[in-house]
Design a protein around this motif. Structure first.
Motif, PDB file in Angstrom:
ATOM      1  N   LEU A  91      12.411  79.109  -4.575  1.00 30.44           N
ATOM      2  CA  LEU A  91      11.594  78.539  -4.533  1.00 30.44           C
ATOM      3  C   LEU A  91      11.933  76.705  -3.808  1.00 30.44           C
ATOM      4  O   LEU A  91      10.361  75.872  -3.081  1.00 30.44           O
ATOM      5  N   GLY A  92      12.458  76.406  -4.345  1.00 24.28           N
ATOM      6  CA  GLY A  92      12.631  75.106  -3.748  1.00 24.28           C
ATOM      7  C   GLY A  92      13.855  75.038  -2.231  1.00 24.28           C
ATOM      8  O   GLY A  92      13.396  74.178  -1.945  1.00 24.28           O
ATOM      9  N   GLY A  93      14.318  76.421  -1.929  1.00 19.92           N
ATOM     10  CA  GLY A  93      14.849  76.220  -1.173  1.00 19.92           C
ATOM     11  C   GLY A  93      16.432  75.628  -0.964  1.00 19.92           C
ATOM     12  O   GLY A  93      16.265  75.370  -2.078  1.00 19.92           O
ATOM     13  N   TYR A  94      17.305  75.816   0.068  1.00 21.36           N
ATOM     14  CA  TYR A  94      18.703  75.118  -0.378  1.00 21.36           C
ATOM     15  C   TYR A  94      19.510  75.579   1.248  1.00 21.36           C
ATOM     16  O   TYR A  94      18.816  76.465   1.869  1.00 21.36           O
ATOM     17  N   MET A  95      20.071  74.281   1.467  1.00 19.24           N
ATOM     18  CA  MET A  95      21.112  74.750   2.526  1.00 19.24           C
ATOM     19  C   MET A  95      23.161  74.882   2.171  1.00 19.24           C
ATOM     20  O   MET A  95      23.020  73.654   1.428  1.00 19.24           O
ATOM     21  N   LYS A  96      23.803  74.737   2.456  1.00 20.16           N
ATOM     22  CA  LYS A  96      24.482  74.521   2.424  1.00 20.16           C
ATOM     23  C   LYS A  96      25.364  75.215   3.682  1.00 20.16           C
ATOM     24  O   LYS A  96      25.397  75.999   4.801  1.00 20.16           O
ATOM     25  N   ALA A  97      26.419  73.347   4.002  1.00 22.00           N
ATOM     26  CA  ALA A  97      26.651  73.437   5.352  1.00 22.00           C
ATOM     27  C   ALA A  97      28.407  72.912   5.769  1.00 22.00           C
ATOM     28  O   ALA A  97      28.466  71.965   5.440  1.00 22.00           O
ATOM     29  N   GLU A  98      29.234  73.837   5.671  1.00 19.69           N
ATOM     30  CA  GLU A  98      30.792  73.353   5.502  1.00 19.69           C
ATOM     31  C   GLU A  98      31.665  73.713   6.643  1.00 19.69           C
ATOM     32  O   GLU A  98      31.111  74.750   7.086  1.00 19.69           O
ATOM     33  N   LYS A  99      32.110  72.935   7.341  1.00 15.37           N
ATOM     34  CA  LYS A  99      32.930  72.955   8.451  1.00 15.37           C
ATOM     35  C   LYS A  99      33.749  74.582   8.343  1.00 15.37           C
ATOM     36  O   LYS A  99      34.510  75.077   7.251  1.00 15.37           O
ATOM     37  N   ASP A 100      34.325  74.990   9.088  1.00 11.66           N
ATOM     38  CA  ASP A 100      34.575  76.585   9.097  1.00 11.66           C
ATOM     39  C   ASP A 100      34.393  77.349   8.342  1.00 11.66           C
ATOM     40  O   ASP A 100      35.102  78.481   8.225  1.00 11.66           O
ATOM     41  N   THR A 101      33.027  77.085   8.181  1.00 12.07           N
ATOM     42  CA  THR A 101      32.747  78.459   6.841  1.00 12.07           C
ATOM     43  C   THR A 101      31.050  78.417   7.481  1.00 12.07           C
ATOM     44  O   THR A 101      30.338  77.705   8.917  1.00 12.07           O
ATOM     45  N   MET A 102      30.580  79.571   6.965  1.00 13.84           N
ATOM     46  CA  MET A 102      29.264  80.271   7.366  1.00 13.84           C
ATOM     47  C   MET A 102      28.268  79.373   7.017  1.00 13.84           C
ATOM     48  O   MET A 102      28.550  79.469   5.578  1.00 13.84           O
ATOM     49  N   THR A 103      27.054  79.292   7.305  1.00 13.90           N
ATOM     50  CA  THR A 103      25.623  78.291   7.190  1.00 13.90           C
ATOM     51  C   THR A 103      24.964  78.917   6.613  1.00 13.90           C
ATOM     52  O   THR A 103      24.099  79.601   7.781  1.00 13.90           O
ATOM     53  N   VAL A 104      24.318  79.006   6.158  1.00 11.64           N
ATOM     54  CA  VAL A 104      22.853  79.250   5.140  1.00 11.64           C
ATOM     55  C   VAL A 104      21.543  77.649   5.017  1.00 11.64           C
ATOM     56  O   VAL A 104      22.345  77.486   4.493  1.00 11.64           O
ATOM     57  N   LYS A 105      21.069  78.469   5.352  1.00 13.61           N
ATOM     58  CA  LYS A 105      19.431  77.921   4.685  1.00 13.61           C
ATOM     59  C   LYS A 105      18.001  78.390   4.554  1.00 13.61           C
ATOM     60  O   LYS A 105      17.852  79.186   5.572  1.00 13.61           O
ATOM     61  N   ARG A 106      17.507  78.327   3.595  1.00 13.27           N
ATOM     62  CA  ARG A 106      16.127  79.157   3.201  1.00 13.27           C
ATOM     63  C   ARG A 106      15.322  77.632   3.019  1.00 13.27           C
ATOM     64  O   ARG A 106      14.875  76.842   2.042  1.00 13.27           O
ATOM     65  N   ARG A 107      14.294  77.794   3.184  1.00 12.04           N
ATOM     66  CA  ARG A 107      13.331  76.653   3.985  1.00 12.04           C
ATOM     67  C   ARG A 107      12.129  76.854   2.868  1.00 12.04           C
ATOM     68  O   ARG A 107      12.087  78.468   2.523  1.00 12.04           O
ATOM     69  N   SER A 108      11.705  76.093   2.085  1.00 13.41           N
ATOM     70  CA  SER A 108      10.553  76.512   0.900  1.00 13.41           C
ATOM     71  C   SER A 108      10.135  76.327   0.742  1.00 13.41           C
ATOM     72  O   SER A 108       9.257  76.324   1.657  1.00 13.41           O
ATOM     73  N   PRO A 109       8.882  77.778   0.373  1.00 10.78           N
ATOM     74  CA  PRO A 109       7.905  78.219   0.867  1.00 10.78           C
ATOM     75  C   PRO A 109       7.277  77.766  -0.407  1.00 10.78           C
ATOM     76  O   PRO A 109       5.904  77.043   0.584  1.00 10.78           O
ATOM     77  N   LEU A 110       7.050  75.828  -0.680  1.00  8.84           N
ATOM     78  CA  LEU A 110       6.293  75.109  -0.855  1.00  8.84           C
ATOM     79  C   LEU A 110       6.283  73.865   0.194  1.00  8.84           C
ATOM     80  O   LEU A 110       7.273  73.566   0.446  1.00  8.84           O
TER      81      LEU A 110
END
Length: 359
Positions: A91-110
């Motif tokens: 519900l709150g969403g998240y993001m993780k971005a680090e150098k030389d690694t896969m970036t994932v991001k979810r926008r909150s539906p709220l």
């Protein structure tokens, strides 16, 4: 109310001599028309308060620290597990971005607005004549979370310090990595009628994208969700995994309760306010909730004034509490108004067909 992809919620609350958040005193902005300073609580703070009010298991964050070559400890960006099997992540969403690694991001539906005065003339900002120290913690449940501390070499390369070595460093340097404190010279207070708006995107509320071009999931998390019964599906944004019905049935009542009953609990003991709810409006039309609860200018007085208005002619479901009569002439509230609002939100979220959005 007809079925819609969105639920819009407007809340009206009364705050009295309180502090929403500290940033050189109570945060404020300047209204461009009146020039008055407007106290506010950011949308991020409102969202955090809603997530905390869920009363469901939440994901453990990883707090990262670094000790530089001079022996000085500094906080790095914290990391979330990016796992939507936890309601706060979903519900709150998240993001993780680090150098030389896969970036994932979810926008909150709220989508959540700041809580701000209903009208520039209906919410005030006052300042103490005497200073007051303010303290706040980086985490309300420190033992639940993980803390990482790194040491960096001359080239800036970071190495994680093992727990035994960290404990020795903390003891020998007489240091702690606990609470931080902020002490303004003077403190501002917020008083008046405040409103906030929330839009719930039902299309993504319980759907997590499996698009590899803009990933919301790490491969291991996607595998975990599938093993836990998440359903392969498709919404307007593409292929996705859909939260199982039984889990939705657990989350929806908790979310409805949190949307109605959240409180800002980070304000200080001497500035506590109930921030009681005066009224709520629910609709599938954003304009209608703006009409339903609003402030109106009066032109029949020598000095410019405004009055709050709850307009029952708006195409929205209105839920008015008994306290409304203290601030809005002629208002008649119900003691179970908030319970009715919760049930309305539950019904709307339960009715949406998450599995067959494209049919």
């Amino acid at each position: 109310m007809k079925s819609s992809n969105f639920i819009y919620l407007r809340g009206l609350r009364h705050a009295e001599h309180t502090v929403f958040a500290v940033n050189d005193g109570q945060k404020f902005y300047t209204d461009p028309i009146t020039g008055r300073k407007m106290a506010y609580s950011s949308g991020q703070q409102v969202k955090r308060s809603i997530i905390e009010a869920l009363e469901l298991p939440f994901a453990a964050m990883t707090f990262n620290w670094e000790i530089d070559k001079k022996g000085k400890a500094g906080m790095l960006e914290p990391h979330s597990p990016c796992d939507p099997s936890f309601p706060d992540q979903l519900l709150g969403g998240y993001m993780k971005a680090e150098k030389d690694t896969m970036t994932v991001k979810r926008r909150s539906p709220l989508s959540i607005s700041a809580m701000r005065p209903l009208h520039p003339l209906l919410g005030g900002l006052e300042r103490d004549s005497e200073g007051e120290a303010v303290a706040f913690d980086r985490s309300t449940m420190g033992a639940h979370h993980k803390v990482n501390v790194y040491v960096s070499d001359d080239k800036g390369k970071r190495t994680l310090i093992e727990e035994e070595a960290l404990n020795e460093w903390l003891t020998s340097n007489e240091r702690s990595l606990g609470a931080k404190y902020y002490n303004p010279s003077k403190q501002s207070r917020a008083t008046g009628l405040f409103t906030y708006d929330i839009a719930i995107d039902l299309r993504t509320l319980f759907c997590v994208s499996t698009n590899k071009l803009e990933p919301e999931l790490f491969p291991n998390i996607e595998e975990k969700l599938r093993s836990e019964g998440w359903i392969e599906g498709k919404n307007i944004f593409g292929n996705c995994l859909i939260c199982p019905k039984e889990k939705r049935a657990e989350i929806i009542p908790a979310l409805a309760h949190a949307l109605v009953n959240w409180r800002i609990t980070s304000n200080q003991a001497r500035t506590f306010s109930l921030m009681e709810t005066v009224a709520l409006a629910v609709s599938d039309n954003a304009n209608q909730i703006a009409y339903a609860i609003r402030g109106e200018l009066r032109d029949d007085t020598e000095r410019q004034q405004a009055i709050p208005r709850i307009d029952e002619s708006a195409k929205a479901d209105l839920f008015i509490t008994p306290i409304a009569s203290a601030y809005i002439a002629g208002s008649v509230g119900s003691a179970d108004a908030l319970e009715q609002a919760e049930q309305k939100l539950i019904d709307l979220m339960m009715e949406f067909d998450y599995e067959n959005q494209m049919k």
